[in-house]
Design an enzyme around this catalytic site. Sequence first.
Site, PDB file in Angstrom:
ATOM      1  N   LYS A  31       0.747  -1.245  -0.114  1.00  0.00           N
ATOM      2  CA  LYS A  31       0.012  -0.104   0.146  1.00  0.00           C
ATOM      3  C   LYS A  31       0.943   1.370   0.031  1.00  0.00           C
ATOM      4  CE  LYS A  31      -2.099  -1.184   4.029  1.00  0.00           C
ATOM      5  NZ  LYS A  31      -1.445  -2.536   4.320  1.00  0.00           N
ATOM      6  N   ARG A 106     -10.135   0.528   8.357  1.00  0.00           N
ATOM      7  CA  ARG A 106      -9.597  -1.005   8.602  1.00  0.00           C
ATOM      8  C   ARG A 106     -10.761  -1.744   9.483  1.00  0.00           C
ATOM      9  NH1 ARG A 106      -3.847   0.014   8.758  1.00  0.00           N
ATOM     10  NH2 ARG A 106      -2.776  -1.943   9.087  1.00  0.00           N
ATOM     11  N   ARG A 145      11.899  -5.145   4.967  1.00  0.00           N
ATOM     12  CA  ARG A 145      11.445  -3.891   4.957  1.00  0.00           C
ATOM     13  C   ARG A 145      12.530  -3.086   5.752  1.00  0.00           C
ATOM     14  NH1 ARG A 145       5.546  -1.669   5.549  1.00  0.00           N
ATOM     15  NH2 ARG A 145       5.714  -2.484   7.386  1.00  0.00           N
ATOM     16  N   ARG A 173      10.714  -0.849  11.280  1.00  0.00           N
ATOM     17  CA  ARG A 173       9.561  -0.360  12.159  1.00  0.00           C
ATOM     18  C   ARG A 173       9.511  -1.613  13.226  1.00  0.00           C
ATOM     19  NH1 ARG A 173       4.523   0.067   8.328  1.00  0.00           N
ATOM     20  NH2 ARG A 173       3.660  -0.986   9.941  1.00  0.00           N
ATOM     21  N   ARG A 184      -0.925  -9.076  13.039  1.00  0.00           N
ATOM     22  CA  ARG A 184      -1.483  -8.156  12.340  1.00  0.00           C
ATOM     23  C   ARG A 184      -2.078  -8.586  11.022  1.00  0.00           C
ATOM     24  NH1 ARG A 184       4.090  -4.948  10.814  1.00  0.00           N
ATOM     25  NH2 ARG A 184       2.874  -4.198   9.315  1.00  0.00           N
TER      26      ARG A 184
HETATM   27  P1  AP5 Z   1       5.094  -1.520   1.945  1.00  0.00           P
HETATM   28  O1  AP5 Z   1       4.709  -0.953   0.605  1.00  0.00           O
HETATM   29  O2  AP5 Z   1       5.586  -0.796   2.843  1.00  0.00           O
HETATM   30  O3  AP5 Z   1       3.504  -2.430   2.461  1.00  0.00           O
HETATM   31  P2  AP5 Z   1       2.371  -1.697   3.163  1.00  0.00           P
HETATM   32  O4  AP5 Z   1       1.067  -2.551   2.448  1.00  0.00           O
HETATM   33  O5  AP5 Z   1       2.137  -0.413   3.410  1.00  0.00           O
HETATM   34  O6  AP5 Z   1       2.258  -2.548   4.555  1.00  0.00           O
HETATM   35  P3  AP5 Z   1       2.134  -1.912   6.134  1.00  0.00           P
HETATM   36  O7  AP5 Z   1       3.151  -2.831   6.890  1.00  0.00           O
HETATM   37  O8  AP5 Z   1       2.646  -0.550   6.171  1.00  0.00           O
HETATM   38  O9  AP5 Z   1       0.647  -2.172   6.276  1.00  0.00           O
HETATM   39  P4  AP5 Z   1       0.126  -2.285   7.764  1.00  0.00           P
HETATM   40  O10 AP5 Z   1      -1.216  -1.865   7.132  1.00  0.00           O
HETATM   41  O11 AP5 Z   1       0.303  -3.378   8.418  1.00  0.00           O
HETATM   42  O12 AP5 Z   1       0.664  -1.104   8.461  1.00  0.00           O
HETATM   43  P5  AP5 Z   1       0.118   0.354   8.811  1.00  0.00           P
HETATM   44  O13 AP5 Z   1       1.291   1.287   8.816  1.00  0.00           O
HETATM   45  O14 AP5 Z   1      -0.983   0.974   8.218  1.00  0.00           O
HETATM   46  O15 AP5 Z   1       5.591  -2.660   1.351  1.00  0.00           O
HETATM   47  C1  AP5 Z   1       5.955  -3.788   2.300  1.00  0.00           C
HETATM   48  C2  AP5 Z   1       7.635  -4.319   1.891  1.00  0.00           C
HETATM   49  O16 AP5 Z   1       7.463  -5.038   0.592  1.00  0.00           O
HETATM   50  C3  AP5 Z   1       8.600  -3.046   1.624  1.00  0.00           C
HETATM   51  O17 AP5 Z   1       9.942  -3.666   2.255  1.00  0.00           O
HETATM   52  C4  AP5 Z   1       8.316  -3.039   0.168  1.00  0.00           C
HETATM   53  O18 AP5 Z   1       9.834  -2.560  -0.461  1.00  0.00           O
HETATM   54  C5  AP5 Z   1       7.999  -4.493  -0.235  1.00  0.00           C
HETATM   55  N1  AP5 Z   1       7.411  -4.519  -1.683  1.00  0.00           N
HETATM   56  C6  AP5 Z   1       6.114  -3.574  -1.887  1.00  0.00           C
HETATM   57  N2  AP5 Z   1       5.869  -3.884  -3.097  1.00  0.00           N
HETATM   58  C7  AP5 Z   1       6.433  -4.907  -3.518  1.00  0.00           C
HETATM   59  C8  AP5 Z   1       6.403  -5.788  -4.707  1.00  0.00           C
HETATM   60  N3  AP5 Z   1       5.486  -5.503  -5.617  1.00  0.00           N
HETATM   61  N4  AP5 Z   1       7.268  -6.833  -4.777  1.00  0.00           N
HETATM   62  C9  AP5 Z   1       8.060  -7.003  -3.616  1.00  0.00           C
HETATM   63  N5  AP5 Z   1       8.272  -6.516  -2.897  1.00  0.00           N
HETATM   64  C10 AP5 Z   1       7.415  -5.419  -2.599  1.00  0.00           C
HETATM   65  O19 AP5 Z   1      -0.421   0.324  10.246  1.00  0.00           O
HETATM   66  C11 AP5 Z   1       0.352   0.063  11.385  1.00  0.00           C
HETATM   67  C12 AP5 Z   1      -0.479  -0.167  12.620  1.00  0.00           C
HETATM   68  O20 AP5 Z   1      -1.160   0.806  12.888  1.00  0.00           O
HETATM   69  C13 AP5 Z   1      -1.579  -1.319  12.610  1.00  0.00           C
HETATM   70  O21 AP5 Z   1      -1.097  -2.551  12.928  1.00  0.00           O
HETATM   71  C14 AP5 Z   1      -2.563  -0.772  13.603  1.00  0.00           C
HETATM   72  O22 AP5 Z   1      -2.002  -1.093  14.793  1.00  0.00           O
HETATM   73  C15 AP5 Z   1      -2.295   0.713  13.457  1.00  0.00           C
HETATM   74  N6  AP5 Z   1      -3.239   1.314  12.436  1.00  0.00           N
HETATM   75  C16 AP5 Z   1      -2.945   1.966  11.295  1.00  0.00           C
HETATM   76  N7  AP5 Z   1      -4.202   2.104  10.649  1.00  0.00           N
HETATM   77  C17 AP5 Z   1      -5.370   1.837  11.633  1.00  0.00           C
HETATM   78  C18 AP5 Z   1      -6.552   2.077  11.389  1.00  0.00           C
HETATM   79  N8  AP5 Z   1      -7.279   2.489  10.199  1.00  0.00           N
HETATM   80  N9  AP5 Z   1      -7.373   1.444  12.464  1.00  0.00           N
HETATM   81  C19 AP5 Z   1      -6.757   0.955  13.452  1.00  0.00           C
HETATM   82  N10 AP5 Z   1      -5.617   0.723  13.646  1.00  0.00           N
HETATM   83  C20 AP5 Z   1      -4.601   1.296  12.694  1.00  0.00           C
HETATM   84 MG    MG Z   2       2.321   0.892   4.965  1.00  0.00          MG
END
Ligand code: AP5
Ligand code: MG
Length: 226
Positions: A31, A106, A145, A173, A184
């Site tokens: 994402k 979410r 990552r 992270r 997660r």
């Molecule tokens: P990346 O692009 O970073 O993936 P992402 O989908 O953004 O993954 P996140 O871990 O950020 O998602 P998340 O939803 O768990 O975390 P968030 O910060 O939102 O890519 C990941 C890796 O893969 C990288 O190394 C990249 O280089 C690689 N990659 C990407 N594309 C690729 C491809 N095509 N091929 C190969 N490799 C690739 O949330 C964190 C925490 O915050 C949650 O657990 C929760 O506690 C809280 N939170 C956030 N939002 C909410 C909400 N709305 N409600 C409640 N709690 C929330």
């Molecule tokens: Mg992200």
Amino acid sequence: LEIVWQIKIKYKELGGVKMNLMLLGAPGAGKGTQAKELIDKYGIPQISTGDLFREAIGNKTELGMKAKEFMDNGQLVPDSLTMSIVEERFKQPDCQNGFILDGFPRTVFQAEELDKMLSKMGKKIDKVVALEVRDSEIVERITGRRISKSTGKIYHIKHNPPIDEKLEDLYQREDDTEEIVVKRLTAYKNQTAPVLDYYKTQGKVISVDGEQEVSKITADIMKILG
Ligand code: AP5
Ligand code: MG
């Protein structure tokens, strides 16, 4: 090349496209990576609730400290805290011409609240891009990552290794451990997967194969969006 640049500059001057997008997918689905590509292409900002929470934690705000307890355990932050941080973000003027939601909503409750909030502003979600990646890929992606402290760029030690970045500028992270990723993913399946159905009934979901090259995924998204 010069002509392409001129068109890009003109496009941004005109305010880019007006589009309210959402990127939906499991942790590590890509994402953040795709949002960063689309910001440039469409001239609209990314709104990542995960990034907003991490910023609040960095600033040691009350909200940040509350959110941290849940994030460190791989659990979702309660809806009330999440809605308040999003509401504040929507007040920023850069959201006027559109936005790319990343990691929000979410829960179905957040989705319903978002629809109400947008409707009060005379807006709506145009499209929901579902990035599909198998579970077997997720742990490897997340544990590999690395993120740049200074630019926020997202790397992967194998798939997208940093070339120009200094090693000391990269960080991992705190929730990117194998143990927390499993939690997660469980939260995603139980609480977030139903959000996809919520938008499917609204006919807004576009599914994209998230296991292709980053540039191919961006191209697929842009082709479908037109
Ligand atoms: P990346 O692009 O970073 O993936 P992402 O989908 O953004 O993954 P996140 O871990 O950020 O998602 P998340 O939803 O768990 O975390 P968030 O910060 O939102 O890519 C990941 C890796 O893969 C990288 O190394 C990249 O280089 C690689 N990659 C990407 N594309 C690729 C491809 N095509 N091929 C190969 N490799 C690739 O949330 C964190 C925490 O915050 C949650 O657990 C929760 O506690 C809280 N939170 C956030 N939002 C909410 C909400 N709305 N409600 C409640 N709690 C929330
Ligand atoms: Mg992200």
